[in-house]
Every structure is written in structure tokens, then in C-alpha cells.
Motif scaffolding. Sequence first.
Motif, short mmCIF file in Angstrom:
data_model
loop_
_atom_site.label_atom_id
_atom_site.label_comp_id
_atom_site.label_asym_id
_atom_site.label_seq_id
_atom_site.Cartn_x
_atom_site.Cartn_y
_atom_site.Cartn_z
N PRO B 142 62.51 -12.53 -22.79
CA PRO B 142 62.67 -13.96 -23.05
C PRO B 142 64.12 -14.45 -23.09
O PRO B 142 64.35 -15.65 -23.17
N TYR B 143 65.08 -13.55 -23.05
CA TYR B 143 66.44 -13.99 -23.38
C TYR B 143 67.48 -13.85 -22.27
O TYR B 143 68.35 -14.67 -22.12
N SER B 188 61.73 -3.09 -17.19
CA SER B 188 62.04 -4.28 -17.97
C SER B 188 63.02 -3.92 -19.09
O SER B 188 62.95 -2.83 -19.66
N LEU B 189 63.91 -4.85 -19.40
CA LEU B 189 64.81 -4.61 -20.53
C LEU B 189 64.01 -4.34 -21.81
O LEU B 189 64.46 -3.60 -22.68
N LYS B 213 67.02 -19.07 -21.88
CA LYS B 213 66.55 -20.34 -22.46
C LYS B 213 67.45 -21.50 -22.05
O LYS B 213 66.97 -22.61 -21.79
N ALA B 214 68.75 -21.23 -21.95
CA ALA B 214 69.67 -22.29 -21.52
C ALA B 214 69.38 -22.66 -20.07
O ALA B 214 69.46 -23.84 -19.70
N PHE B 279 70.16 -15.51 -30.17
CA PHE B 279 69.00 -16.11 -29.52
C PHE B 279 68.03 -16.85 -30.45
O PHE B 279 67.19 -17.61 -29.98
N ALA B 280 68.11 -16.58 -31.78
CA ALA B 280 67.11 -17.20 -32.66
C ALA B 280 67.68 -18.48 -33.26
O ALA B 280 68.10 -18.50 -34.41
N TYR B 281 67.73 -19.51 -32.46
CA TYR B 281 68.28 -20.78 -32.95
C TYR B 281 67.30 -21.93 -32.80
O TYR B 281 67.57 -23.04 -33.23
N GLU B 282 66.13 -21.66 -32.25
CA GLU B 282 65.23 -22.78 -31.98
C GLU B 282 64.63 -23.36 -33.26
O GLU B 282 64.15 -24.49 -33.26
N PHE B 283 64.71 -22.57 -34.36
CA PHE B 283 64.20 -23.11 -35.63
C PHE B 283 64.96 -24.37 -36.03
O PHE B 283 64.45 -25.21 -36.76
N ILE B 284 66.20 -24.48 -35.53
CA ILE B 284 67.03 -25.62 -35.93
C ILE B 284 66.31 -26.94 -35.61
O ILE B 284 66.33 -27.87 -36.41
N ASN B 285 65.67 -26.96 -34.46
CA ASN B 285 65.00 -28.20 -34.07
C ASN B 285 63.48 -28.13 -34.21
O ASN B 285 62.77 -28.98 -33.67
#
Lengths: 539, 365
Positions: B142-143, B188-189, B213-214, B279-285
Amino acid sequence: MPLINGQRPGTIYLVSSPNDPRSTVPDRLASAGGLSEGVARVLSRDTGLHEADIYGVGSFYHLLARPEARVRVCGGLSCQLAGSREVLSACKAAGLPTEEISCLAACDRAPAVLRDRRTLPSVTVEDATRSAGKVEDLCSTDSETAWLGTIGPETQSMGTHALNLLGEPDWSAEAFKAANKMGPAALFDLLEESGLQGRGGAGFPAHIKWRAVAGQAVQKRYIVLNADEGEPGTFKDREVLMRRPDLVLEGLAIAAAATGASEVYLYLRGEFEVPSGVIAQAIAKLEETNRYPDITFHMHAGQGAYICGEETALLEALEGKRGMPRLKPPFPVEVGLWGKPTLVHNVETIAYIPGIVLKGGAWFKNLGRTEPGTKLYCISGHVQNPGTYELPLGISLDELVETAGGYVGTLKAFSPGGASSGFLPASERGRALDFKGLGSLGSMLGSAGVVVLNDTVNMRWAAEEQLRFFEEESCGQCAPCRIGTHYLHAAVKGQEKSLGLAHVGDVAWQMNEGSICGLGQAAALPLTSALKYFPEDFS
Amino acid sequence: MSPTTQTLLVDGHVVELRPGDTILNAANRADVSIPTLCHDPRLKPVGACRTCLIEVEGARRLLPACATPATEGMKVNTESERVDRHRKTLLALYLTDHDGTQEHGQGGAPNQLASMAREVGAPTDWGQLPSKRRGSIKDDNPYILFDPDQCIACARCTRYCDEVESVTAITLAGRGSETTISTADGISLLDSTCEMCGGCIDTCPTGAMTERKAAEVQAPPESDLTKVRSTCNFCGVGCQLDLNVDPAANDGRGLVVKVTSPPVGTTSNDGNLCVKGRFAYEFINHEDRLTTPLIRDADGVLQPASWEAALAATSQGLAGVMERHGKNALAFISSSRCTVEENYLVQKLARQGYGTNNVHQCSAT
């Protein structure tokens, strides 16, 4: 030693040790039958090394990277002139798992085919068809005797020929004893007097390297034999290994004793299964008679990479890594195998040592014409009797070809020292084939792998084939060589419309200035020289 | 400078020699800029990209500034005609193998190759080669996204993975013009030893390794983003990170589109981050995220409140428990996501403010 403003350059290399399991990786991959899926993971468990590391190593060497291919047809220039592409098609048509491979060091017995690890000389379309798709049934002339090529001139003696490849092997170790009696200092003086230059391609004075290794503060030193003979057009080391293993091993023993080394590593290209067997037998014989009691010989098989003939890439390969050349300085005499001072010599160079010890420096020097000693010239392509000829260093192409029975057809061009030396026009046929003279022409003697091309050959085609070789054999580490060989090959091939030949000069300049090692620095020469001397073939 | 100080000359500037100096380090101190692509101060120099080749008096060949030790009395020239021709022709050659027209790759990652080629004025008309590099890394994580077309095989990612992280999930694979980056067997990684730290992305000079994701949200170039320096709140180490905010996104309210690490050598984490920080920043929004304190009303329903009201309610509640049951009826548990300083304050609050030793932190068990 080239120093920078009198300073010794620092060392920056990762140093492993002989006990590092990493050095066993290429062998383990070969034993596992190459890099099939899952092999890296199994070997990772066995060795404790990362599986990606093992995969990276396996994918670098062509004998490991594509395990499904078991028949490999030589694509070198001399083999192509002898019809290797037809053999390639016939092998494929017969259902053999076939691919093309870079020069197999059998240009005198063209076309050559590698069946697993065995090089088969003079393979014909009929041989391929007769195999009916069974790999084991391919070819029938691969006995060890048939592996030997033509040697000339026909009459040789130890007095006039420093190697005397037709002579009987001598296991007395007389030269070794004489060298020990003489002591290192006197031996180095003798080498200096002989004027012996490295025969691998660079022509560097041997005595300087010996003195440098002997003079290092680090006590552990290594001797390495570079028998990764892969320069297209070159097959002399194969003959030396096959015919005079005594000289090779005695030369190595003398070098070890004189420089304070006790361990000798012999790196033979993986395709040299037969010479490898000869050397292994010779080592066993010497061990039985305890001729060189304090010296251990280690044999190592290459896994298919032309670049490992470059000495620092060879050291990387011995350490079990991807064979990518190191930055120099520091040179191997200071920081070599496992970080220790290392004397690396070509097979032919080391084989001259016993003769020089027994007969003297002046004797060797006087055997040469324009430069010291005799020289093994390999000649192939459009000549009557391709083979290995020991002649005074500095003879001309015409003299060499005369010894080899004369030209086939009308001479158009020749490559004096392997693919890396580019091409010279017929007008240079009288020029001395030596290090200095050819260097001043912008070419080189290199490994003296002389390939003769007659007027049936289109030089654009010849340049394209050499560039294909360099693109395939570039290690890919530095950009000028990785991209430059790709660019020049694509440009001369003419398939990419956007490329053209307008920028070849700049690309060649960049490759020469920017590349880390000699491969990239010289790789443009076949094309630039063909453009210079044979512009009509490009119009 | 004392008389015993050793020096070298870089483009005529006298530079004091420091132990372990390379020419690149010494030149940097003299504010002489030498271009590099494969250099990362965290890694051992390999001199493979060849952009930093310079002239040293007395040396026949051009030398890599990143890997050549600086020595007493050395005279370095980075501005000669030869060096200039070298840079122009080298970068022109690079451009034939890469798309140098885009100064930003997928997800807005800067492409230093393109900007460098523009800066040195490299010819752009040498034609275009078909790339032989293949992306053999299976594309299901995913990253991390690998674009072989942008890769210059400088091996910063593989060396970072090996030398800094000791993970070695990826390697240089193949040879010659086919040289690429791969896992073992191209797996796969997720099936490799990869820990998804994203350090390969951070060190990549061309944006060949980039944030998936970007790329998916088509983040604009990093130069158009607002970088907000913050402290990672996933553990107590205190790694510094930069939240890259696209100010226009999210109906003008701004959106974090990626997290990058501050430049190497500027913060204690030295450009490194782990999977959570990067990578774990989506909680912000995230819509479930609490953005304001809540207090239960008389009916037991949570109602938004001000910080003042919330702190007052908490204080009252704690005081009430202490009054009814004694100070040891209270216990304080803090989070491992708090910093060391915050944890210190929690135990101080417990011991000094409420007189109890009942204090704990979740990662201490």
C-alpha cells in the motif's frame, strides 16, 4: 603507485573475510542449478545472508541468471564470421534450450557453443540438427584433445620462446628453488631488467606491482590469477592453462614466496571447465609431491561475466558479490582481496616468470623486437590457420598472418587487441603490434586477440556486434558505461529514429572520461574507429 | 587558522582539512557546490553516478569528489572546461535514458536529475532510448511505488536498506542497461524483509521510489505544498517529520498528502522514519477523529465542549474521587505515543498534584 600529491588515498571499501559465507554464494547458486525461483530463499536460510543479496548476485552472472538455457552459442565476431548465427538458429530449431552468449575464448575453433559448462569447439549446423533437441547429444568433438587449438610457430624451443607452449611440462620446481635462493630483492631487480609487462591488457610493468605488494605494512597478502579470459578474440590463456599448467603454478608459487603471500586464488572463467580440470589435476600432483609446501592454491570458477576480467571486479566476484569494479585508487596492491594487499596477474604474465628466473632478465628482454619478450598473439577471423602464436613482441600483422598461413580474402580491417582495441585499417598492417605503438594510434595491444576482417565485412555491422557485446557485458554500475553502451549500440543499429550518429563523439568522450573502469572507457572504440577509418560503410 | 593546520585548495579557496574529509565535504564547507545524485551522507560513497567528478592537480583522470579523500595540499578544480563538458555530456546521456522534462515524478516527488540537467545546461537533443529496466517488485503493497523509468540505478535505496536499516529487502538486479531494483525473485515487498520504513523513497534522488498514496491522490509538486514540521506522535522517540499539506485540497481546508523526513543531518532522526511516522497519517483527516473535547451531559450523551470546560470537568471529577475514596483511589496511565517530556509531566501530576504513586505508562508492562 599513483599517489595524489604524495598522499596515500584512504580506503573506503567494505571488507569481508575468507570465512564470510558471502564468498560461497556464487558456488552455491551454481550447485543449486542457477537462480530458479525460491533458490535465493533456500540459500538465505543456509547462509544467514539476505535473500535479496543472493538474488542480486545470481542475477548478475549469466551462467546463473537464466538456468533454463543450457546451450549457449558464441556471438563473438570470429564465431559469427564462421556461421554461429546459423548454428544458433539450428539449435533453436532442434528444440535445444538455446541463447546467445558473449565470446567463449574459442575464436580459433569457431563457432563455439557452451553446453552447460563445457565449451564445444567447431560446432556445425549438422551437429545441432543431429542432437534432435537432446542437450547431452549436442556435438561429438569435445574430447579434451580436441579442445586444444593450433599453436605456432611449429618449431619452438625454450631458448627462443619464453613460454614454449609445445614443450613438455616441467614439474621439477627448479625455478621456484632458484627464485627462493635469489631472494625477493634480487628477483624484483630481475623482473625489472626483463621488462615484463602485464599481458592482460594494460601492459603495466610487473616488477612495480610485485614491489608494491611486498612493501605493504599489512602482513596478510594474496596472489590472484586472472584466468577470466573473455576479451573477444582472445584465447591464449586457455592454451597456457591447458598446455603448461606447470609454468602457471610455478609462476604463482614464485610470486607468493617473493611477496610474502601463502594463499593463491585462481579465478578461471566458468566456461573453462576443461582447463579447470587440467589445473586441478596439476595442483593435486604438486600437493602430492609437496613441491610448494607453504602455499595453498584455491580454485574459483567464474559464473559468466566479462567484466570480472577487470581485476577489481574479479576481486568482488571472489568475495561472492556482484562483479562491479571498485573505484581506484586504492589499487589491489594496497587494498585487494578481502581488503588485503593483492598481486593480480594474467595467466600469460605469470607463466613467463619461471623462464625469466632460470634464463635471466636480459634473455627475456632480448626475445622481443620493439618491446621486451615474446608474446602470445591470438589470431582468428579471416586467416588460414587461426591459433595462438608465440612471437617476438612487436611483430606486424602481416608477419603474424604469414605465420598463421596467410589471409583469407583481401584484408580490410583488423582488431589488434580484442573488441576494446577498436578497428584499424589495412594500411596499418605493417605497424608493430606492441603496447606503445598501438596506444599512440588510439588503439591498444590489449590482450593481443587479433581479429582479421576481409573485404566481405561491413564495418558498421562489425561495430554493431562489438557494441552489442559491450552493452551486454557492462556491469551497469556507472552511468556513462551503462547508458553509453546502450546508446551507441542502439545508434549504430539504427532502430531508434531519434538517435542517429551525430552525438557518437560526445558519447564516446563521456564514456572515456566518466566511466569507472576500462570497459566503459574503451567501449566506444569499435564504433569511433570504424567511423574514422571506414566512413563509407556508414553512408 | 594555526600554522600547523592542514589545508587544501578548492577552486582557489583555502579549506581547512578535517579528519576523514572527502573532497565533497571540504568543497561544501567552502560553499563550492558539486552536483551529486548517488551521494547520501548516511551511506558509504560508491561514486557510481559520476556527476561529482572533478579535476585534481596531478591526477590523470577526473575523480569522484564524494569518494576521494581530501589531502594536504591538494588542488581541486570544479570549474574547468573539462569538468563542464563532463557534466553536460553526462547529463545529456542520462536524459536519453530518462524523461528529464518533468522536474517532479509521480506524487510530486522532486526529480533532481531533471533540475540538475537544466542547471548545467545539458543538451536535450540526443534522442531517447527505450528503457530496458523492468520493475520486478510486485506491486501490491500500500505504500511504496517503484517506477523503473525514473530509476538511475544509483543504488541509494538498496544501500540505504542495507547499510542504515539492515533490512536488505531490495537489491540491484540484472546487469548492464537492464540493471534495476528488485526484491529476491521479484516478490512483493510484503513478502520480503521490508519493514515499509520508506527510507528508499526518502533517499531516491529522482522520484523513482515514491509514496503510492501521494501518487494516487495526484499530489502536486512538493514545492507547492506547505511543509509543517511536527513530532511524530506514534512513540516516544520524538522523530521529527514534515507534514506535507496541500493547502487547496479538502475544499480549501488543506489535506496532508504525504509525510517526509526533514533533511539528513538536521534533526535527531537524521532523515529516517518508520512505517508509522511516514505512512500512517490519514487519521488526521479521518471522520472519526475527535477534534474537540467532549463532555457527557445529564442524559449521558457526549457533547462538544471547550478545552477550559473539559479540563475543569476532569479536575472536578478527579478531586471528587479523591475526596470520597482517598488519593490512592486515583491512577494515571499515560500513552507510549506521548513524548518523554509528556510522560514526565504525567507522573509529576500524579505524585505532586494528587499525591499518589499509581502511575503507569502503557509500554512499561
